[in-house]
Design an enzyme around this catalytic site. Structure first.
Site, PDB file in Angstrom:
ATOM      1  CB  SER A 235      -0.945  -0.042   1.206  1.00  0.00           C
ATOM      2  OG  SER A 235      -2.004   0.868   1.071  1.00  0.00           O
ATOM      3  CG  ASP A 461      -6.261  -2.951  -3.746  1.00  0.00           C
ATOM      4  OD1 ASP A 461      -6.837  -2.195  -2.948  1.00  0.00           O
ATOM      5  OD2 ASP A 461      -5.124  -3.412  -3.559  1.00  0.00           O
ATOM      6  CG  HIS A 489      -5.192  -2.958   0.281  1.00  0.00           C
ATOM      7  ND1 HIS A 489      -4.798  -2.362  -0.896  1.00  0.00           N
ATOM      8  CD2 HIS A 489      -4.507  -2.316   1.262  1.00  0.00           C
ATOM      9  CE1 HIS A 489      -3.926  -1.410  -0.639  1.00  0.00           C
ATOM     10  NE2 HIS A 489      -3.715  -1.358   0.660  1.00  0.00           N
TER      11      HIS A 489
END
Length: 519
Positions: A235, A461, A489
């Site tokens: 991320s 995602d 994710h």
């Protein structure tokens, strides 16, 4: 105000790992016992090629050796610290200590793998401590898994803004103010947040940028005795890794950027993309309810299911639900809904929480909201992830929208996400209260001269859309794109054997897949 933390700041917490970390810490550590192996003496000097500083003034920092000691909470893991300057322009000035945690390799050691779970604001030490749950055996056997709390995060000179009670109120605020009084309260919260951070944090608040964290990461590489950096960032951790590649391309070893962020995207476009990502994930969740149950409790079609959820949020905005000794507001409910969307494995928790809320009970959604914010059952917070998220993002890019202009954003944001659009639109005001400026100039991230960098994206995602991974892979001169078809994710260790093999072969053996590989 809270939207800047979770949404508008673009880089949502990597909750796939983050929730796992919470479960791991509550369970008392990893479920495996690493093989005990001797560690190098802190006095053993590494080769000069490892400790060569980018500037001679930084020589003392690059000559450090980490004094690893068994962690108090788990003797099979090692804890240590790393000293870095607060301001790299003034290396002789004040310094801070970064918290480190190492999980030793259980097999034939290849080297150190530095990891970051995202955020910004998620502690890397907690991520590494949960390595047995977050990473698969091939990486656990071959690498020392090393996590660090970036500056301002966790136990590394943490940013402090609000008391626990104040943070409770902040998370509970109405994210879509409708009346003049609600708008005034929202505006006051936004404008006062930055002042609180500055008053409670001090000079460090102006030095928690991603660029400075990347500089810290190179000092860590040297202290680990590694000539090249091996890194897995999830991320926001992909932005950190890409920034490192731009600053230190010759020190790039094997970098994996999972759940990639488009580092060139403007805040408005990024927020719209992320709103669309959460809408896509929510639609996939409702479709799954229809496909896997005889009578989905949300409705007979996807649109009916989304309408049920929207109506629930509207009703909670009018009348909060009881949640034990607390009450579930629409702000809490929003976080409770988006949290399980980060990981398909948690969709059953969302179903249970929504079903309970539809019966007038708010405790289950409140628990999911608490998980997002790292709130403990006793009302304390396990870390400062929400505050650090705000501080880092608004220092990296303080751009924001004037309050009076928010309604003009509604059409575009609601087109992207009918369910969450207005929440994201109001989040565009989040950095209005920031008075501290970064000392670092923005970078045009290309990583020219770096070794191949693996960039991973997932088709559905919610937090980092697939097109962000495509963009980052194209922006990096040596980016190699790999696509995972799936939900949730991040891609690694999400049940896709193709992705797992590619990541592990790349990190352990240097095997570079074909650009554009689909799994």
């Amino acid at each position: 105000m809270k939207k800047v933390l979770a949404l508008v700041a673009v880089f949502a917490l990597a909750l796939t790992a983050f929730v796992t970390v919470g479960l791991a810490l509550q369970g008392g550590g990893s479920g495996t016992t690493p093989t005990v192996r001797p560690t190098p003496s802190p006095t053993t000097p590494p080769p000069s090629s490892v400790t060569q500083p980018p500037r001679s003034a930084l020589a003392d920092f690059y000559s450090q050796r980490i004094d690893w000691q068994p962690c108090e909470t788990n003797g099979d893991q090692d804890c240590g610290t790393l000293t870095v300057p607060i301001d790299y322009r003034d290396p002789q000035g004040d310094t801070i200590e970064l918290a480190l945690l190492r999980v030793p390799a259980t097999g034939a050691r290849v080297g150190s793998l530095v990891v970051n779970p995202g955020g910004p604001g998620a502690p890397g030490t907690s991520y590494a401590a949960a390595a047995a749950r977050v990473f698969r055996d091939p990486l656990l056997q071959g690498f020392d898994i090393v996590g660090f709390d970036p500056r301002g995060v966790g136990r590394s000179a943490p940013v402090d803004c609000l008391s626990d009670v104040e943070l409770d109120g902040y998370l509970a605020e109405d994210p879509t103010p409708d009346t003049p009084d609600e708008v005034a309260a929202y505006k006051a919260a936004v404008l006062s947040y930055g002042d609180a951070c500055r008053a409670n944090t001090g000079a460090l608040l102006g030095h928690v940028t991603t660029i400075e964290a990347a500089r810290d990461m190179d000092v860590l590489r040297s202290a680990l005795g590694e000539e090249k950096l091996s890194y897995l960032g999830a991320s926001y951790g992909t932005k950190l890794g890409a920034t490192y590649a731009e600053l230190f391309p010759e020190q790039v070893g094997r970098l994996v950027l999972d759940g990639a962020v488009d580092v060139a995207l403007d805040p408005r476009s990024a927020a719209i993309d992320q709103a669309a990502g959460f809408e896509t994930a929510l639609r996939a969740y409702v479709q799954n309810c229809l496909d896997t149950t005889d009578n989905c409790f949300l409705g007979d079609t996807v649109d009916e299911g989304l309408a049920t959820i929207s109506d629930l949020l509207a009703s909670i905005e009018e009348e909060p639900l009881p949640a034990g000794e607390r009450e579930l507001t629409v702000g809490n409910a929003f976080y409770g809904i988006v949290t399980p969307l980060y990981n398909r494995d948690y969709w059953y928790l969302l179903s249970a929480a929504l079903a309970s809320a539809l019966e007038g009970k708010g405790s289950a959604l409140m628990s999911l909201s608490d998980a997002y914010a790292s709130r403990n059952p006793d009302g304390s917070y396990a870390d400062n992830s929400m505050e650090a998220n705000y501080a880092v993002n608004c220092l990296d890019d303080p751009a924001s929208v004037p309050f009076r202009k928010v309604p003009s954003l509604f059409a575009d944001f609601e087109a992207a996400s009918p369910t969450f659009g207005r929440i994201f639109a109001w989040g565009m005001t989040g950095c209005r209260g920031v008075a501290v400026k970064s000392s670092e100039k923005p970078l045009d991230i290309r990583g020219e001269g770096a070794a191949p960098i693996l960039v991973l994206g997932t088709t559905r995602d919610p937090a980092t859309p697939m097109k962000w991974a495509e963009a980052l892979a194209a922006q990096l001169d040596s980016g190699v794109l790999v696509e995972r078809d799936g939900d949730g994710h991040t891609a690694y260790n999400s049940g896709n054997a193709c992705i797992d093999s590619i990541v592990e072969d790349f990190l352990l053996d240097g095997a570079v897949p074909a650009d554009g590989t689909q799994c």
